[in-house]
Scaffold this motif. Structure first.
Motif, mmCIF file in Angstrom:
data_model
loop_
_atom_site.group_PDB
_atom_site.id
_atom_site.type_symbol
_atom_site.label_atom_id
_atom_site.label_comp_id
_atom_site.label_asym_id
_atom_site.label_seq_id
_atom_site.Cartn_x
_atom_site.Cartn_y
_atom_site.Cartn_z
ATOM 1 N N PRO A 10 34.459 -34.546 33.121
ATOM 2 C CA PRO A 10 33.403 -34.325 32.139
ATOM 3 C C PRO A 10 33.697 -35.105 30.853
ATOM 4 N N VAL A 11 32.735 -35.896 30.426
ATOM 5 C CA VAL A 11 32.927 -36.698 29.202
ATOM 6 C C VAL A 11 31.693 -36.599 28.299
ATOM 7 N N ALA A 12 30.981 -35.467 28.403
ATOM 8 C CA ALA A 12 29.719 -35.358 27.665
ATOM 9 C C ALA A 12 29.820 -34.464 26.434
ATOM 10 N N GLY A 13 31.050 -34.160 26.019
ATOM 11 C CA GLY A 13 31.228 -33.293 24.838
ATOM 12 C C GLY A 13 30.823 -34.016 23.561
ATOM 13 N N MET A 14 30.710 -33.249 22.485
ATOM 14 C CA MET A 14 30.227 -33.835 21.231
ATOM 15 C C MET A 14 31.329 -34.529 20.437
ATOM 16 N N GLY A 15 32.568 -34.167 20.710
ATOM 17 C CA GLY A 15 33.673 -34.800 19.985
ATOM 18 C C GLY A 15 33.630 -34.533 18.496
ATOM 19 N N THR A 16 33.262 -33.297 18.144
ATOM 20 C CA THR A 16 33.101 -32.980 16.705
ATOM 21 C C THR A 16 34.404 -33.119 15.922
ATOM 22 N N ARG A 17 35.536 -32.903 16.609
ATOM 23 C CA ARG A 17 36.816 -33.007 15.885
ATOM 24 C C ARG A 17 37.141 -34.444 15.516
ATOM 25 N N LYS A 27 34.571 -40.266 22.359
ATOM 26 C CA LYS A 27 36.018 -40.176 22.122
ATOM 27 C C LYS A 27 36.802 -40.641 23.350
ATOM 28 N N GLU A 28 36.229 -40.432 24.540
ATOM 29 C CA GLU A 28 36.914 -40.848 25.775
ATOM 30 C C GLU A 28 37.024 -42.370 25.870
ATOM 31 N N GLN A 104 24.561 -34.883 31.537
ATOM 32 C CA GLN A 104 24.380 -33.504 31.086
ATOM 33 C C GLN A 104 23.388 -33.571 29.916
ATOM 34 N N PRO A 107 24.999 -30.596 25.567
ATOM 35 C CA PRO A 107 26.415 -30.232 25.679
ATOM 36 C C PRO A 107 26.616 -28.722 25.610
ATOM 37 N N LEU A 108 26.363 -28.058 26.733
ATOM 38 C CA LEU A 108 26.404 -26.591 26.734
ATOM 39 C C LEU A 108 27.762 -26.043 27.167
ATOM 40 N N GLY A 109 28.750 -26.927 27.276
ATOM 41 C CA GLY A 109 30.096 -26.474 27.606
ATOM 42 C C GLY A 109 30.625 -27.071 28.902
ATOM 43 N N GLY A 131 38.290 -35.554 30.032
ATOM 44 C CA GLY A 131 38.281 -36.947 29.595
ATOM 45 C C GLY A 131 39.013 -37.215 28.296
ATOM 46 N N ASP A 132 39.465 -36.156 27.627
ATOM 47 C CA ASP A 132 40.200 -36.377 26.378
ATOM 48 C C ASP A 132 41.640 -35.889 26.472
HETATM 49 P P1 UTP Z 1 36.366 -30.416 24.642
HETATM 50 O O1 UTP Z 1 36.047 -29.052 24.168
HETATM 51 O O2 UTP Z 1 37.732 -30.963 24.387
HETATM 52 O O3 UTP Z 1 35.342 -31.508 24.086
HETATM 53 O O4 UTP Z 1 35.993 -30.513 26.194
HETATM 54 P P2 UTP Z 1 34.303 -31.464 22.907
HETATM 55 O O5 UTP Z 1 33.377 -30.316 23.060
HETATM 56 O O6 UTP Z 1 33.712 -32.837 22.872
HETATM 57 O O7 UTP Z 1 35.296 -31.277 21.662
HETATM 58 P P3 UTP Z 1 35.012 -31.008 20.128
HETATM 59 O O8 UTP Z 1 35.601 -29.638 19.917
HETATM 60 O O9 UTP Z 1 33.523 -31.087 19.891
HETATM 61 O O10 UTP Z 1 35.777 -32.054 19.371
HETATM 62 C C1 UTP Z 1 36.848 -31.015 27.198
HETATM 63 C C2 UTP Z 1 36.140 -32.103 28.004
HETATM 64 O O11 UTP Z 1 34.876 -31.618 28.489
HETATM 65 C C3 UTP Z 1 33.831 -32.485 28.090
HETATM 66 C C4 UTP Z 1 34.353 -33.249 26.870
HETATM 67 O O12 UTP Z 1 33.726 -34.525 26.768
HETATM 68 C C5 UTP Z 1 35.841 -33.347 27.138
HETATM 69 O O13 UTP Z 1 36.191 -34.497 27.858
HETATM 70 N N1 UTP Z 1 32.610 -31.667 27.794
HETATM 71 C C6 UTP Z 1 32.670 -30.639 26.916
HETATM 72 C C7 UTP Z 1 31.427 -31.963 28.457
HETATM 73 O O14 UTP Z 1 31.356 -32.905 29.283
HETATM 74 N N2 UTP Z 1 30.313 -31.234 28.183
HETATM 75 C C8 UTP Z 1 30.324 -30.215 27.285
HETATM 76 O O15 UTP Z 1 29.258 -29.581 27.100
HETATM 77 C C9 UTP Z 1 31.535 -29.913 26.647
#
Ligand code: UTP
Length: 288
Positions: A10-17, A27-28, A104, A107-109, A131-132
């Motif tokens: 999974p690489v669809a997170g928001m990467g808010t940090r 970020k990936e 996705q 980004p619902l988790g 992916g991170d």
């Molecule tokens: P993380 O919780 O580390 O990613 O999820 P995030 O949500 O991008 O982080 P912050 O807190 O906002 O900085 C672990 C992995 O799951 C993916 C992320 O891309 C990461 O590789 N992910 C997370 C998804 O693909 N979809 C989501 O809805 C959430």
């Protein structure tokens, strides 16, 4: 016993940090020197025997799809200039493995993202790699997990021992049997005095396909998101899970310090950079 052939990343997170760069760059895809983090993770998968990979991406992360695809124009231009080595390098990326993508929508988790892999996975055990979460290793870390899967014919969570002061940041493993590594449950972000062990579950998993029926019924958890850990926790009440204490160095490149550490450590491993970087580190350490 079925072989582990497929991996879901999974690489669809928001990467808010890691804002603001993650506004435009996944970020990936942040480079550790000259290769994106995700490239290293896919190499680990391939070296572990994985044949097919599904990346869960989103509409903002087109660059990921492009990076692992063939790039005719660039290859053509490089070969016109006689840059054979560079052509080979670029071509090798699209030949790494059979890589598919699915998007996705929101980004619902992590749990929501992994559920999208249901059709891709079918009825086989599969790997999940975040992916991170980057690993530096002698023996590919995912392979270490697959070995445990093959030993017990059960799902596996990759873990590393952390120090007491950071247990509050992780899912901490409660072991039923410390000899075999059989897991009782996971405690999410426990207080220091309530942590059942110092083993944190970190970004590598082998899971049996039964997880999907749990993911389909999953309720939102921490942060209002569908958490993959919650689904595994539920599955643990019905099926055995084992821990694999991963032999390697772990980097969370989703936070700045983890990313910087990875960059320095990888530079120190590279023949073309290690002398320069170590001289530089000594030099600035003297000045501080
Ligand atoms: P993380 O919780 O580390 O990613 O999820 P995030 O949500 O991008 O982080 P912050 O807190 O906002 O900085 C672990 C992995 O799951 C993916 C992320 O891309 C990461 O590789 N992910 C997370 C998804 O693909 N979809 C989501 O809805 C959430």
């Amino acid at each position: 016993m079925k072989k582990v052939r497929k991996a879901v990343i999974p690489v669809a997170g928001m990467g808010t940090r890691f804002l603001p760069v993650t506004k435009a760059v996944a970020k990936e895809m942040l480079p550790i020197i000259d290769k994106p983090t995700l490239h290293y993770i896919i190499e680990e998968a391939v070296q572990s025997g994985i044949e097919e990979i599904l990346l869960i991406t989103n509409s903002y992360k087109k660059v990921i799809e492009d990076y692992f695809d063939q790039s005719y124009e660039l290859e053509h231009r490089l070969s016109e200039k006689g840059k054979t080595k560079e052509v080979e390098l670029v071509q090798s990326i699209s030949k790494l493995a059979r890589i598919y993508t699915i998007r996705q929508g929101e980004p619902l988790g992590s749990g929501h993202a992994i559920l999208l892999a249901k059709n891709f996975v079918g009825d086989e055990p599969f790997a999940v790699m975040y992916g991170d979460d980057l690993m530096m290793y002698e023996k590919p870390v995912l392979r270490q997990l697959i070995d445990i899967y093959e030993k017990y014919d059960a799902s596996v969570i990759g873990a590393k021992k952390v120090t007491e002061d950071v247990v509050e940041r992780y899912g901490i493993i409660d072991l039923e049997d410390s000899k075999t590594g059989k897991i009782k449950t996971i405690v999410e972000k426990p207080k220091r005095e309530e942590a059942p062990s110092l083993y944190a579950g970190l970004g590598r998993y082998i899971v049996k396909p039964e997880i999907f029926s749990i993911l389909e019924q999953l309720k939102t958890g921490a942060g209002g998101e569908y958490q993959f850990t919650d689904a595994m926790k539920e599955m643990m009440t019905k099926e055995p899970f084992y821990m694999c204490e991963m032999d390697g160095t772990y980097y969370d490149i989703g936070n700045q310090f983890g990313y910087l550490k990875a960059t320095i450590d990888y530079a120190l491993k590279r023949d073309d950079l290690k002398e320069q970087i170590s001289e530089y580190i000594h030099e600035i350490a003297k000045e501080k």
